[in-house]
Design a protein around this motif. Structure first.
Motif, mmCIF file in Angstrom:
data_model
loop_
_atom_site.group_PDB
_atom_site.id
_atom_site.type_symbol
_atom_site.label_atom_id
_atom_site.label_comp_id
_atom_site.label_asym_id
_atom_site.label_seq_id
_atom_site.Cartn_x
_atom_site.Cartn_y
_atom_site.Cartn_z
ATOM 1 N N GLU A 274 -9.561 -8.028 3.503
ATOM 2 C CA GLU A 274 -10.942 -7.771 3.914
ATOM 3 C C GLU A 274 -11.167 -8.211 5.358
ATOM 4 O O GLU A 274 -11.998 -7.627 6.076
ATOM 5 C CB GLU A 274 -11.899 -8.514 2.981
ATOM 6 C CG GLU A 274 -13.311 -7.971 2.956
ATOM 7 C CD GLU A 274 -13.426 -6.663 2.194
ATOM 8 O OE1 GLU A 274 -14.422 -5.952 2.426
ATOM 9 O OE2 GLU A 274 -12.532 -6.330 1.374
ATOM 10 N N ALA A 275 -10.413 -9.230 5.782
ATOM 11 C CA ALA A 275 -10.545 -9.714 7.157
ATOM 12 C C ALA A 275 -9.857 -8.805 8.165
ATOM 13 O O ALA A 275 -9.948 -9.036 9.379
ATOM 14 C CB ALA A 275 -9.984 -11.134 7.260
ATOM 15 N N GLY A 276 -9.148 -7.780 7.700
ATOM 16 C CA GLY A 276 -8.538 -6.815 8.596
ATOM 17 C C GLY A 276 -7.108 -7.125 9.000
ATOM 18 O O GLY A 276 -6.585 -6.494 9.924
ATOM 19 N N LEU A 277 -6.444 -8.085 8.314
ATOM 20 C CA LEU A 277 -5.056 -8.382 8.663
ATOM 21 C C LEU A 277 -4.174 -7.181 8.353
ATOM 22 O O LEU A 277 -4.458 -6.406 7.427
ATOM 23 C CB LEU A 277 -4.561 -9.596 7.875
ATOM 24 C CG LEU A 277 -4.756 -10.971 8.523
ATOM 25 C CD1 LEU A 277 -6.225 -11.296 8.701
ATOM 26 C CD2 LEU A 277 -4.061 -12.059 7.684
ATOM 27 N N PRO A 278 -3.074 -7.032 9.094
ATOM 28 C CA PRO A 278 -2.129 -5.947 8.803
ATOM 29 C C PRO A 278 -1.376 -6.251 7.512
ATOM 30 O O PRO A 278 -1.447 -7.347 6.960
ATOM 31 C CB PRO A 278 -1.205 -5.961 10.016
ATOM 32 C CG PRO A 278 -1.254 -7.364 10.507
ATOM 33 C CD PRO A 278 -2.659 -7.832 10.264
ATOM 34 N N VAL A 279 -0.624 -5.282 7.061
ATOM 35 C CA VAL A 279 0.051 -5.423 5.773
ATOM 36 C C VAL A 279 0.967 -6.651 5.745
ATOM 37 O O VAL A 279 1.031 -7.363 4.744
ATOM 38 C CB VAL A 279 0.808 -4.123 5.421
ATOM 39 C CG1 VAL A 279 1.974 -3.882 6.359
ATOM 40 C CG2 VAL A 279 1.262 -4.141 3.976
ATOM 41 N N ALA A 280 1.672 -6.918 6.864
ATOM 42 C CA ALA A 280 2.551 -8.090 6.881
ATOM 43 C C ALA A 280 1.747 -9.374 6.790
ATOM 44 O O ALA A 280 2.163 -10.354 6.135
ATOM 45 C CB ALA A 280 3.408 -8.083 8.151
ATOM 46 N N GLY A 281 0.577 -9.407 7.429
ATOM 47 C CA GLY A 281 -0.259 -10.599 7.381
ATOM 48 C C GLY A 281 -0.844 -10.840 6.001
ATOM 49 O O GLY A 281 -0.929 -11.989 5.541
ATOM 50 N N VAL A 282 -1.261 -9.775 5.330
ATOM 51 C CA VAL A 282 -1.789 -9.915 3.973
ATOM 52 C C VAL A 282 -0.682 -10.400 3.037
ATOM 53 O O VAL A 282 -0.896 -11.293 2.211
ATOM 54 C CB VAL A 282 -2.385 -8.589 3.487
ATOM 55 C CG1 VAL A 282 -2.796 -8.690 2.020
ATOM 56 C CG2 VAL A 282 -3.566 -8.181 4.348
ATOM 57 N N ALA A 283 0.498 -9.809 3.174
ATOM 58 C CA ALA A 283 1.615 -10.238 2.324
ATOM 59 C C ALA A 283 1.977 -11.689 2.587
ATOM 60 O O ALA A 283 2.267 -12.452 1.648
ATOM 61 C CB ALA A 283 2.824 -9.332 2.551
ATOM 62 N N ALA A 284 1.936 -12.108 3.850
ATOM 63 C CA ALA A 284 2.259 -13.496 4.175
ATOM 64 C C ALA A 284 1.246 -14.462 3.568
ATOM 65 O O ALA A 284 1.612 -15.534 3.057
ATOM 66 C CB ALA A 284 2.320 -13.675 5.687
ATOM 67 N N ALA A 285 -0.028 -14.098 3.614
ATOM 68 C CA ALA A 285 -1.054 -14.949 3.013
ATOM 69 C C ALA A 285 -0.839 -15.068 1.507
ATOM 70 O O ALA A 285 -0.954 -16.162 0.925
ATOM 71 C CB ALA A 285 -2.440 -14.390 3.312
ATOM 72 N N ALA A 286 -0.518 -13.961 0.855
ATOM 73 C CA ALA A 286 -0.290 -13.979 -0.585
ATOM 74 C C ALA A 286 0.948 -14.787 -0.929
ATOM 75 O O ALA A 286 0.942 -15.592 -1.873
ATOM 76 C CB ALA A 286 -0.157 -12.552 -1.108
ATOM 77 N N ARG A 287 2.028 -14.594 -0.166
ATOM 78 C CA ARG A 287 3.253 -15.363 -0.447
ATOM 79 C C ARG A 287 3.042 -16.855 -0.203
ATOM 80 O O ARG A 287 3.568 -17.700 -0.939
ATOM 81 C CB ARG A 287 4.396 -14.844 0.411
ATOM 82 C CG ARG A 287 4.873 -13.464 0.026
ATOM 83 C CD ARG A 287 6.136 -13.056 0.762
ATOM 84 N NE ARG A 287 6.511 -11.685 0.415
ATOM 85 C CZ ARG A 287 6.431 -10.644 1.237
ATOM 86 N NH1 ARG A 287 6.028 -10.814 2.492
ATOM 87 N NH2 ARG A 287 6.758 -9.445 0.813
ATOM 88 N N GLY A 288 2.262 -17.187 0.835
ATOM 89 C CA GLY A 288 1.985 -18.587 1.098
ATOM 90 C C GLY A 288 1.246 -19.234 -0.059
ATOM 91 O O GLY A 288 1.553 -20.370 -0.460
ATOM 92 N N ALA A 289 0.258 -18.524 -0.617
ATOM 93 C CA ALA A 289 -0.472 -19.061 -1.763
ATOM 94 C C ALA A 289 0.440 -19.173 -2.980
ATOM 95 O O ALA A 289 0.419 -20.184 -3.697
ATOM 96 C CB ALA A 289 -1.676 -18.188 -2.079
ATOM 97 N N ALA A 290 1.247 -18.154 -3.231
ATOM 98 C CA ALA A 290 2.137 -18.179 -4.394
ATOM 99 C C ALA A 290 3.119 -19.336 -4.321
ATOM 100 O O ALA A 290 3.457 -19.950 -5.340
ATOM 101 C CB ALA A 290 2.882 -16.852 -4.501
#
Length: 560
Positions: A167-183
């Motif tokens: 929703e914040a507009g990050l690119p696909v790599a940034g969204v994936a990085a945020a998700a992997r960091g949380a996981a």
């Protein structure tokens, strides 16, 4: 098997249709069991699409998290079965634009294969697609490589962090990085109290003994780390928290978010008890709980039990959890108070001034001691009678009444009126439900009818005042199959005996006989008030529990 379903083969489609019918922000693909956000912008204007999914049976996951700030779509397979590659690909095509898609996948072979192949096919079509695997289950980490751990309820928190990044507009790599960091910062462990029943199978997936639980099970009923004996909630939560913190290497000074998740058949009462202990246990180990939620987020059909998830949190994770989001199952909020807040209630009225005991005090004490003993002895019978027509708590309530009687303060013995008033106050505080207010009202009104040295006629009048007070408060009349069907004839018999010149013992014996006859007669009455009235004629044949309790304590009084 009793389930509110039609055809087990159509459970998933009909469930998703109902969800979409209830929520106008959702849409269902015509040919696939895929829920997407309704009214998505043109593909060129879409942010990265976050999708998740898996087998059905985990509701409200996964479609319940479709909405702004969370998932763009959710793909559902049959119950506890991975969705097909084609269904996942259809979801990607429906939700993603040139910005691409991130697929959040729980670590099960079928999900990894089907979501992984769909990602490859999407990339071949020119849609940038990343796969993030969640493996938050810590139950088996002493036996298997952590990368092989199962993905369970903590996945919901990964949805939230990834959705905020998209929703914040990050690119696909940034969204994936945020998700992997949380996981990578996430640990979950569960406990089952009962198995679950898959609709198409019609029987429990495993068995547990009456006193057995399964620690560390998976969300499909897979075996956990061990079978154990059922134990108190606090002890179980301590085991879960200790295992999670050890796996995440969290300790003093750490910050975290907490998710207490019901597995499908666990009431909010029990989840709140678990959350209370989880918060206390984390804080006791030096962990600051920044956010906390309790509810059913990712279930296992009708399994009783819960899981506890801990997400190590920094400012970026907290920002993702706090970002605006709207979906049917996302509760929002989550800000946890740093400690429990308690406030002192208004001060109670000052007790009556103590004075010398009245002449009748020894007899009062003996009479009330006999009543308390009789109520204790009759607990099981009263509970059984009440359970046949109500909630079964009358036996326990009468034991609490016995406790209150035995704890009556010394100042209550200064006069007969003080005894009744003090007893009414004690029962009001000790007994919940309807019995407490009825007895308290009756005793308080009777106390006002007595003079300083009442004779038997005054006691008869006070008895009738007490019965009238109960009728006024509850609206019942004789014949309604309530405690009045014992009290009303008992009061009449007591008055008649006194008028005939009989002594107190004889008058009480007459009252007790009348109460017993009245209570027995209720077995043939159709209830018209209270919980028993819901049963109607089905209650016939069993005496009313409240009337039976009256007969019990009156017989005890007559025996003194």
């Amino acid at each position: 098997m009793k389930k509110l379903i039609n055809d087990p083969r159509h459970v998933v489609r009909e469930m998703l249709e109902g969800l979409v019918d209830l929520h106008p922000g959702l849409a269902l693909l015509e040919d696939e069991t895929v829920v997407v956000r309704a009214g998505l912008p043109e593909p060129a204007r879409r942010p990265v699409a976050v999708l998740s999914g898996g087998g059905a049976g985990h509701e409200p996951a996964h479609a319940g998290y479709v909405g702004p700030g969370l998932l763009a779509g959710a793909v559902s397979g049959d119950v506890f079965t991975s969705p097909s590659t084609d269904a996942v690909l259809a979801g990607i095509r429906a939700c993603a634009g040139p910005a691409g898609a991130v697929l959040i996948v729980k670590n099960y072979t079928g999900d990894r294969l089907n979501f992984g192949l769909a990602a490859e096919l999407a990339r071949a079509e020119g849609i940038p697609t990343e796969v993030v695997v969640v493996a938050d289950d810590v139950a088996l980490r002493d036996r298997i490589d952590p990368a092989r751990s199962r993905g369970i309820a903590g996945t919901v928190l990964v949805h939230k962090v990834a959705g905020a990044a998209a929703e914040a507009g990050l690119p696909v790599a940034g969204v994936a990085a945020a998700a992997r960091g949380a996981a990578a910062r996430l640990g979950t462990m569960g406990v089952a109290l009962t198995p679950c029943i898959v609709p198409a199978v019609g029987r429990p997936g495993f068995t547990l003994g009456e006193e057995e639980i399964e620690l560390g099970l998976g969300i499909h009923g897979e075996a956990g780390s061990q079978r154990a004996t059922a134990q108190a909630a606090d002890a179980l939560v301590d085991v879960l928290i200790d295992r999670i913190l050890a796996a995440l290497d969290l300790g003093t000074g750490a910050r975290a978010a907490l998710l207490v998740n019901g597995l499908g058949a666990t009431p909010p009462m029990e989840l709140a008890i678990v959350a209370r202990r989880a918060l206390s246990a984390l804080r006791g180990r030096g962990v600051t709980v920044e956010r906390a939620w309790a509810g059913s987020f990712l279930t296992a059909l009708d399994m009783a039990g819960c899981s506890v998830s801990v997400l190590a949190a920094d400012d970026a994770v907290l920002a993702g959890l706090d970002a605006p989001a709207s979906a049917p199952a996302w509760p929002g909020g989550g800000r946890a108070a740093p400690e429990r807040v308690t406030v002192r209630g208004p001060a109670a009225a000052a007790p009556a001034v103590s004075g010398p005991a009245c002449a009748a005090a020894p007899r009062f004490r003996a009479a009330l001691a006999a009543v308390a003993a009789a109520l204790r002895a009759d607990e099981a019978r009263l509970a059984d009678l009440d359970g046949r027509a109500g909630d079964g708590d009358l036996g326990a309530s009468m034991v609490r009444a016995a406790d209150a009687i035995e704890g009556l303060m010394d100042s209550a013995w200064t006069s007969p009126a003080a005894v009744l008033a003090g007893l009414g106050d004690a029962l009001r505080r000790a007994i919940g439900g309807s019995s407490g207010p009825f007895y308290a009202t009756a005793l308080l009104r009777a106390s006002r009818r007595l003079g300083a040295e009442p004779d038997l006629a005054a006691w008869a009048a006070a008895f009738e005042e007490a019965v009238a007070a109960i009728a006024d408060l509850g609206g019942a009349r004789p014949g309604d199959r309530t405690m009045l069907d014992a009290l009303h004839p008992a009061a009449g018999a007591f008055r008649a005996a006194v008028a005939a010149g009989r002594n107190a013992g004889d008058a009480l014996a007459a009252a007790a006989e009348a109460a017993e006859a009245g209570a027995a007669a209720t077995a043939g009455m159709t209830p018209r008030l209270g919980r028993a009235s819901y049963l109607g004629e089905r209650a016939i044949g069993v005496p009313d529990a409240g009337a039976s309790a009256v007969a019990t304590w009156l017989r005890a009084l007559a025996g003194v």
